[in-house]
Design an enzyme around this catalytic site. Sequence first.
Site, PDB file in Angstrom:
ATOM      1  N   GLY A 198       0.817  -1.216   0.000  1.00  0.00           N
ATOM      2  CA  GLY A 198       0.000   0.000   0.000  1.00  0.00           C
ATOM      3  C   GLY A 198       0.847   1.259   0.000  1.00  0.00           C
ATOM      4  O   GLY A 198       0.512   2.251   0.647  1.00  0.00           O
TER       5      GLY A 198
ATOM      6  N   ASP B 172      -2.059   3.479  -9.157  1.00  0.00           N
ATOM      7  CA  ASP B 172      -1.753   4.371  -8.032  1.00  0.00           C
ATOM      8  C   ASP B 172      -2.121   5.821  -8.338  1.00  0.00           C
ATOM      9  O   ASP B 172      -2.428   6.588  -7.429  1.00  0.00           O
ATOM     10  CB  ASP B 172      -0.272   4.282  -7.649  1.00  0.00           C
ATOM     11  CG  ASP B 172      -0.018   3.130  -6.675  1.00  0.00           C
ATOM     12  OD1 ASP B 172      -0.922   2.851  -5.855  1.00  0.00           O
ATOM     13  OD2 ASP B 172       1.053   2.518  -6.743  1.00  0.00           O
TER      14      ASP B 172
ATOM     15  N   ASP C 240      15.164  -4.772  -6.245  1.00  0.00           N
ATOM     16  CA  ASP C 240      14.855  -5.145  -7.628  1.00  0.00           C
ATOM     17  C   ASP C 240      15.932  -4.581  -8.543  1.00  0.00           C
ATOM     18  O   ASP C 240      16.340  -3.430  -8.385  1.00  0.00           O
ATOM     19  CB  ASP C 240      13.520  -4.528  -8.099  1.00  0.00           C
ATOM     20  CG  ASP C 240      12.331  -4.980  -7.269  1.00  0.00           C
ATOM     21  OD1 ASP C 240      12.479  -5.977  -6.547  1.00  0.00           O
ATOM     22  OD2 ASP C 240      11.276  -4.327  -7.359  1.00  0.00           O
TER      23      ASP C 240
ATOM     24  N   GLU D 165      15.597  -3.757 -11.665  1.00  0.00           N
ATOM     25  CA  GLU D 165      15.133  -2.722 -12.587  1.00  0.00           C
ATOM     26  C   GLU D 165      14.867  -1.376 -11.929  1.00  0.00           C
ATOM     27  O   GLU D 165      14.781  -0.366 -12.607  1.00  0.00           O
ATOM     28  CB  GLU D 165      13.908  -3.206 -13.378  1.00  0.00           C
ATOM     29  CG  GLU D 165      12.876  -3.912 -12.559  1.00  0.00           C
ATOM     30  CD  GLU D 165      11.716  -4.395 -13.426  1.00  0.00           C
ATOM     31  OE1 GLU D 165      11.914  -4.632 -14.612  1.00  0.00           O
ATOM     32  OE2 GLU D 165      10.611  -4.509 -12.867  1.00  0.00           O
TER      33      GLU D 165
ATOM     34  N   THR E 295      12.679  -5.449   8.194  1.00  0.00           N
ATOM     35  CA  THR E 295      12.805  -3.998   8.041  1.00  0.00           C
ATOM     36  C   THR E 295      14.272  -3.582   8.141  1.00  0.00           C
ATOM     37  O   THR E 295      14.764  -2.774   7.341  1.00  0.00           O
ATOM     38  CB  THR E 295      11.961  -3.278   9.118  1.00  0.00           C
ATOM     39  OG1 THR E 295      10.597  -3.583   8.874  1.00  0.00           O
ATOM     40  CG2 THR E 295      12.161  -1.776   9.075  1.00  0.00           C
TER      41      THR E 295
ATOM     42  N   GLY F 118     -14.638  -3.752 -20.573  1.00  0.00           N
ATOM     43  CA  GLY F 118     -13.912  -4.952 -20.944  1.00  0.00           C
ATOM     44  C   GLY F 118     -13.578  -4.975 -22.413  1.00  0.00           C
ATOM     45  O   GLY F 118     -13.918  -4.070 -23.176  1.00  0.00           O
TER      46      GLY F 118
ATOM     47  N   CYS G 296     -18.993   1.649 -20.378  1.00  0.00           N
ATOM     48  CA  CYS G 296     -18.253   1.414 -21.615  1.00  0.00           C
ATOM     49  C   CYS G 296     -18.679   0.112 -22.301  1.00  0.00           C
ATOM     50  O   CYS G 296     -19.733   0.089 -22.902  1.00  0.00           O
ATOM     51  CB  CYS G 296     -16.748   1.470 -21.352  1.00  0.00           C
ATOM     52  SG  CYS G 296     -15.854   1.965 -22.841  1.00  0.00           S
TER      53      CYS G 296
ATOM     54  N   GLY H 239     -20.014  -2.260 -20.967  1.00  0.00           N
ATOM     55  CA  GLY H 239     -21.328  -2.513 -20.371  1.00  0.00           C
ATOM     56  C   GLY H 239     -22.420  -1.770 -21.126  1.00  0.00           C
ATOM     57  O   GLY H 239     -23.521  -2.287 -21.335  1.00  0.00           O
TER      58      GLY H 239
ATOM     59  N   GLN I 163     -22.082  -0.728 -24.335  1.00  0.00           N
ATOM     60  CA  GLN I 163     -22.110  -1.274 -25.698  1.00  0.00           C
ATOM     61  C   GLN I 163     -22.918  -2.574 -25.731  1.00  0.00           C
ATOM     62  O   GLN I 163     -23.719  -2.807 -26.640  1.00  0.00           O
ATOM     63  CB  GLN I 163     -20.681  -1.526 -26.194  1.00  0.00           C
ATOM     64  CG  GLN I 163     -19.854  -0.242 -26.299  1.00  0.00           C
ATOM     65  CD  GLN I 163     -18.418  -0.499 -26.728  1.00  0.00           C
ATOM     66  OE1 GLN I 163     -17.964  -1.645 -26.776  1.00  0.00           O
ATOM     67  NE2 GLN I 163     -17.686   0.571 -27.023  1.00  0.00           N
TER      68      GLN I 163
ATOM     69  N   HIS J 237     -16.031   6.612 -18.696  1.00  0.00           N
ATOM     70  CA  HIS J 237     -15.689   6.005 -17.406  1.00  0.00           C
ATOM     71  C   HIS J 237     -15.802   7.059 -16.311  1.00  0.00           C
ATOM     72  O   HIS J 237     -14.783   7.593 -15.857  1.00  0.00           O
ATOM     73  CB  HIS J 237     -14.258   5.468 -17.427  1.00  0.00           C
ATOM     74  CG  HIS J 237     -14.044   4.327 -18.351  1.00  0.00           C
ATOM     75  ND1 HIS J 237     -14.096   3.020 -17.945  1.00  0.00           N
ATOM     76  CD2 HIS J 237     -13.793   4.289 -19.673  1.00  0.00           C
ATOM     77  CE1 HIS J 237     -13.871   2.222 -18.971  1.00  0.00           C
ATOM     78  NE2 HIS J 237     -13.680   2.969 -20.041  1.00  0.00           N
TER      79      HIS J 237
ATOM     80  N   GLU K  48     -16.140   6.769 -13.325  1.00  0.00           N
ATOM     81  CA  GLU K  48     -15.480   6.376 -12.071  1.00  0.00           C
ATOM     82  C   GLU K  48     -14.119   7.035 -11.891  1.00  0.00           C
ATOM     83  O   GLU K  48     -13.647   7.218 -10.771  1.00  0.00           O
ATOM     84  CB  GLU K  48     -15.340   4.849 -11.988  1.00  0.00           C
ATOM     85  CG  GLU K  48     -14.494   4.186 -13.073  1.00  0.00           C
ATOM     86  CD  GLU K  48     -15.303   3.839 -14.321  1.00  0.00           C
ATOM     87  OE1 GLU K  48     -16.437   4.337 -14.439  1.00  0.00           O
ATOM     88  OE2 GLU K  48     -14.793   3.092 -15.176  1.00  0.00           O
TER      89      GLU K  48
HETATM   90  N1  GLN Z   1     -13.901  -3.053 -25.889  1.00  0.00           N
HETATM   91  C1  GLN Z   1     -14.677  -1.862 -25.995  1.00  0.00           C
HETATM   92  C2  GLN Z   1     -14.026  -0.849 -26.920  1.00  0.00           C
HETATM   93  O1  GLN Z   1     -12.846  -0.914 -27.146  1.00  0.00           O
HETATM   94  C3  GLN Z   1     -14.956  -1.265 -24.643  1.00  0.00           C
HETATM   95  C4  GLN Z   1     -13.758  -0.791 -23.907  1.00  0.00           C
HETATM   96  C5  GLN Z   1     -14.037  -0.512 -22.460  1.00  0.00           C
HETATM   97  O2  GLN Z   1     -14.951  -1.069 -21.871  1.00  0.00           O
HETATM   98  N2  GLN Z   1     -13.244   0.331 -21.846  1.00  0.00           N
HETATM   99  O3  GLN Z   1     -14.672   0.016 -27.437  1.00  0.00           O
END
Ligand code: GLN
Length: 547
Positions: free
Chosen positions: A16, A71, A148, A150, A192, A353, A380, A382, A384, A506, A508
């Site tokens: 975190g 982050d 690490d 890198e 630590t 997605g 998004c 969702g 579509q 989005h 959110e």
């Molecule tokens: N796969 C869809 C697109 O590329 C939706 C992308 C998403 O949900 N952010 O348009």
Amino acid sequence: MSKYIFFTGGVASSLGKGIAASSLGRLLKARGVAVSSQKLDPYINVDAGTMNPYQHGEVFVTEDGAETDLDLGHYERFIDENLTRLHNVTTGQIYGAVIDKERRGDYLGATVQVIPHITNEIKNRIKRVAVASNAQVCVVEVGGTVGDIESLPFLEAIRQFKQDVGDENVMYIHLTLIPHLGAADELKTKPTQHSVRELRGIGISPDAIVCRTEYPLTPEIKQKIALFCDVKPNAVVQSRDAQSIYQVPLNLEAEGLAELACAKLGLGERQADLDEWRAMVRRIQRPKETVRVALVGKYVELKDAYISINEALYHAGVAHNAAVEVMRVDSEALEERGVEALQGASGILVAPGFGARGIKGKLAAIRYAREGGVPFLGICYGMQLACVEFARNVCGLDEAHTREVEPETPHPVIDFMENQRDLQTMGGTMRLGSYPCHVTPGTLAYRLYGQEEITERHRHRFEFNNQYRELFERHGMVISGQYLAANLVEMVELPAHPFFLGTQAHPEYKSRPTRPAPLYAGFMQACIEFAHRAEGKAEQAAERIGA
Ligand code: GLN
């Protein structure tokens, strides 16, 4: 001139660090200090956009369309400042820039090396953020854990910073884990000690050590860490596991971390105004009720895959004095076992997605919400898929689909944007970042946003196909948001339903704990009302059978 606080991590990953850095940022801002923040990621990807959630959790999108580390989402939510692509630096960007300069001839005559060329590039990018954001203090987090391979150039760069800007302008904070050994019932400081020794080996002496711990650290343990790690006892700060991440700033305030930082950086003694934050945390701790919301997605088993969506739901809950219980519903499981998994949900959110996996489950969830009057928010993908479901089951276009999944569909209700059709590269080429949206007066979306012109952030390739607008409208779907300049559909809704709304954006990403995203707040309100109605019905039924 800006001052810098560098966060490094030791012992283990996922402690975190981002939350700790964000929390300190919030505490400084509460003291009237202008704060900015930055994440240095040692991986070679140019940005997080091409990584899948298994690798990296969610991809956070900034106003200017950078696809960044999650982050940055914590920074924005805690510090309440919008960040840009400058605020997430990766090894890939650094090497890319240095190699470009070498080819251009900028280093003519020199052997181009990690020190000084790579380290200088890193330092320049840290300073650039300080200048661009006009910050008094930049909180800079180095990703990964000390040791690490890198991350070495980044650690060397931040080590040199002290030389460059002066000791009084730099603070190093190291975050470690104090494990508890159950059998011995003891907290262990050795990891630590080792981690701080490793950091010292690189030339960085921490000014403070933040210890993640399940149990409180006794004064003796703090003394011991102070002694072995050569910091003052008050610079050993505990960060206990908290019920809510928004509690963490208050915990660190109680431990005096911000005062320590102000003293180290010569910012003087400052009063912190945390009233609003404390009030928000109190609401989190004392909710009036609990609302169950189903989150349907294909990565639900991963804690970090939908972090901004989860947070936005919580923020919306806080605004309504409700605790939100997110039921994570795997879209593939829905596909196999049917919509029973949605029982008990007072609202359904279908997640963003890509690709075909889990699609049937998502479509089933959308149909269940639409037909059952269950509040639905489509984000998004969702949104579509809500259009695909509507085309198939309401407009009678059985084979309607998104071109993303079915390139040969006779009814591509979701289709490529013109400029996306022949794209050869995947990185950073979607519709990304903030776009304006005109909200149609008289719609649910308008009621929630309360204005006609809004902006939200985007991350997608595909769009609603305007050829189907009229058909959709005839069947009762309302286009409630549009990006007028490009004639693109941004939001759709069903007025005949208690709450059925899909957005191409989005929202959110812009949600804050003290300022929930309007669509999420409205969705939550609808979920609460749905739950009350369901309770009412259950009571009536119980009365009828004389229970
Ligand atoms: N796969 C869809 C697109 O590329 C939706 C992308 C998403 O949900 N952010 O348009």
